[in-house]
Design a protein around this motif. Structure first.
Motif, short mmCIF file in Angstrom:
data_model
loop_
_atom_site.label_atom_id
_atom_site.label_comp_id
_atom_site.label_asym_id
_atom_site.label_seq_id
_atom_site.Cartn_x
_atom_site.Cartn_y
_atom_site.Cartn_z
N PRO A 50 -50.90 -10.22 -27.28
CA PRO A 50 -52.13 -10.12 -28.06
C PRO A 50 -52.60 -8.68 -28.18
O PRO A 50 -52.36 -7.84 -27.30
CB PRO A 50 -53.13 -10.97 -27.27
CG PRO A 50 -52.29 -11.87 -26.43
CD PRO A 50 -51.05 -11.09 -26.11
N ARG A 51 -53.34 -8.42 -29.26
CA ARG A 51 -53.85 -7.07 -29.49
C ARG A 51 -55.09 -6.76 -28.67
O ARG A 51 -55.50 -5.61 -28.58
CB ARG A 51 -54.17 -6.88 -30.99
CG ARG A 51 -52.94 -6.84 -31.88
CD ARG A 51 -52.16 -5.56 -31.69
NE ARG A 51 -52.99 -4.40 -31.91
CZ ARG A 51 -53.26 -3.88 -33.11
NH1 ARG A 51 -52.75 -4.45 -34.20
NH2 ARG A 51 -54.02 -2.82 -33.22
N ASP A 52 -55.75 -7.77 -28.09
CA ASP A 52 -56.92 -7.50 -27.26
C ASP A 52 -56.48 -7.34 -25.80
O ASP A 52 -55.54 -8.00 -25.34
CB ASP A 52 -57.95 -8.62 -27.40
CG ASP A 52 -57.43 -9.94 -26.86
OD1 ASP A 52 -57.90 -10.38 -25.80
OD2 ASP A 52 -56.54 -10.53 -27.52
N ALA A 53 -57.19 -6.48 -25.07
CA ALA A 53 -56.79 -6.16 -23.70
C ALA A 53 -56.84 -7.37 -22.79
O ALA A 53 -55.96 -7.55 -21.94
CB ALA A 53 -57.68 -5.04 -23.15
N ALA A 54 -57.84 -8.22 -22.96
CA ALA A 54 -57.95 -9.41 -22.10
C ALA A 54 -56.76 -10.33 -22.31
O ALA A 54 -56.18 -10.86 -21.35
CB ALA A 54 -59.26 -10.14 -22.39
N GLY A 55 -56.38 -10.53 -23.57
CA GLY A 55 -55.23 -11.38 -23.86
C GLY A 55 -53.94 -10.79 -23.34
O GLY A 55 -53.07 -11.51 -22.81
N ALA A 56 -53.78 -9.46 -23.47
CA ALA A 56 -52.58 -8.81 -22.94
C ALA A 56 -52.52 -8.92 -21.43
O ALA A 56 -51.44 -9.13 -20.85
CB ALA A 56 -52.56 -7.34 -23.37
N LEU A 57 -53.67 -8.81 -20.76
CA LEU A 57 -53.70 -8.96 -19.30
C LEU A 57 -53.37 -10.40 -18.89
O LEU A 57 -52.78 -10.61 -17.82
CB LEU A 57 -55.06 -8.55 -18.76
CG LEU A 57 -55.25 -7.02 -18.61
CD1 LEU A 57 -56.73 -6.68 -18.41
CD2 LEU A 57 -54.41 -6.47 -17.46
N ASP A 58 -53.73 -11.37 -19.71
CA ASP A 58 -53.31 -12.74 -19.43
C ASP A 58 -51.79 -12.84 -19.37
O ASP A 58 -51.22 -13.51 -18.49
CB ASP A 58 -53.83 -13.70 -20.52
CG ASP A 58 -55.33 -13.96 -20.40
OD1 ASP A 58 -55.88 -13.72 -19.32
OD2 ASP A 58 -55.92 -14.39 -21.41
#
Length: 315
Positions: A115-123
């Protein structure tokens, strides 16, 4: 149990604060706080100059990193990848690379469902599922006329692609990144035109052809979500080669929306093939870009490096 659970060593974040026109510098404290809550103690290294991420990555690997997380755009990721590839195979395949895409294009992230959002990438990083991916090895002529070597994770292109990337920074001084990219494409199409290129793929006979744009792709996307290689796979041991050939100027604009939809099979002037080794040259000055960064000009020699790097991916 995820692959991340089995790691040993420290977690290093390699951060380009200037990515996305400097917006990452403001976002980084929030990303760091989220990362520490999800992953535990981390160490961060911020870049200060071009190619800095390559040197930082090597130092982190030498310090026994168990995981390296790149925070930046496609260019930063390319530098981190090149840091991995300067180490031996045991190190580069044993230490996973994760990615938080906060740059302007972030085309590689789309091919591995990050994902392009940091929270999604950290998931995705927290799940820790890894994938062994191919890379490309590129021998080229740099801006000073010297022979050079570098690796790429997503794509190398020449012709229109190289010219667009070379122009975009000039336009970016006066407008946002997406507007700059649009005007770079428009001016390059109108002012540069097609180039005659000699191209050889594996054992096929060398071809001499006129083309707007030639792409050697590991990933599917290029140039801010254009699906230039919708059938490409990052772990099939092959590179997709696409030649956007002798297309008239009106048809260039007519076909352009197909690159966003991935329906490029209807472009009759498009040549598509796959191979492990690609050699290209020209008697004209033809500019080359790798993973969204201008690097030099033809001639080039490109080879796939199968199963070169372990990355944490969403798919």
């Amino acid at each position: 149990m995820s692959d991340l659970d089995r790691r040993n060593g420290k977690i290093f974040f390699v951060v380009n604060p200037e990515s996305r026109a400097g917006a990452t510098r403001k976002r980084w404290p929030g990303i760091r706080e989220m990362a520490q809550k999800r992953l535990g103690p981390i160490e961060s290294r911020l870049t200060t100059a071009p190619r800095d991420a390559t040197d930082i990555t090597r130092r982190c690997l030498g310090a026994g990193a168990g995981l390296i997380v790149c925070v930046g755009g496609d260019g930063t990721l390319n530098e981190v990848v090149n840091g991995f590839m300067q180490e031996d195979e045991t190190v580069r395949r044993g230490t996973p690379l994760a990615y938080i895409p906060v740059g302007t294009g972030c085309d590689f992230a789309r091919s591995v469902a990050i994902p392009r959002d940091a929270a999604g990438a950290l998931d995705i990083i927290t799940r820790g599922k890894t994938r062994l991916i191919d890379l490309g090895r590129l021998c080229y002529t740099d801006g000073l006329g010297r022979e050079a070597v570098r690796y790429f994770d997503n794509a190398v292109s020449f012709g229109l692609g190289g010219t667009v990337v070379a122009r975009v920074r000039n336009y970016a001084r006066f407008c946002g990144p997406y507007t700059a990219y649009f005007f770079s494409i428009l001016s390059s199409v109108i002012l540069e035109g097609k180039k005659r290129v000699r191209l050889k793929v594996d054992d096929q006979a060398e071809s001499s052809l006129k083309a707007w744009h030639v792409v050697t792709a590991n990933g599917r996307f290029q140039g801010h979500a254009l699906q230039v290689a919708p059938d490409a796979s990052i772990d099939d041991g092959l590179l997709d080669v696409l030649v956007f050939g002798d297309i008239s100027l009106p048809d260039v604009f007519r076909h352009f929306p197909k690159l966003y939809s991935g329906k490029i099979e209807t472009i009759k002037e498009l040549i598509r093939t796959r191979g492990r080794k690609i050699v290209a040259s020209s008697d004209e000055p033809v500019l080359v870009e790798a993973d969204g960064e201008f690097i030099g000009r033809l001639p080039v020699e490109i080879e796939v490096v199968p199963a070169a790097l372990r990355v944490i991916a969403g798919a």
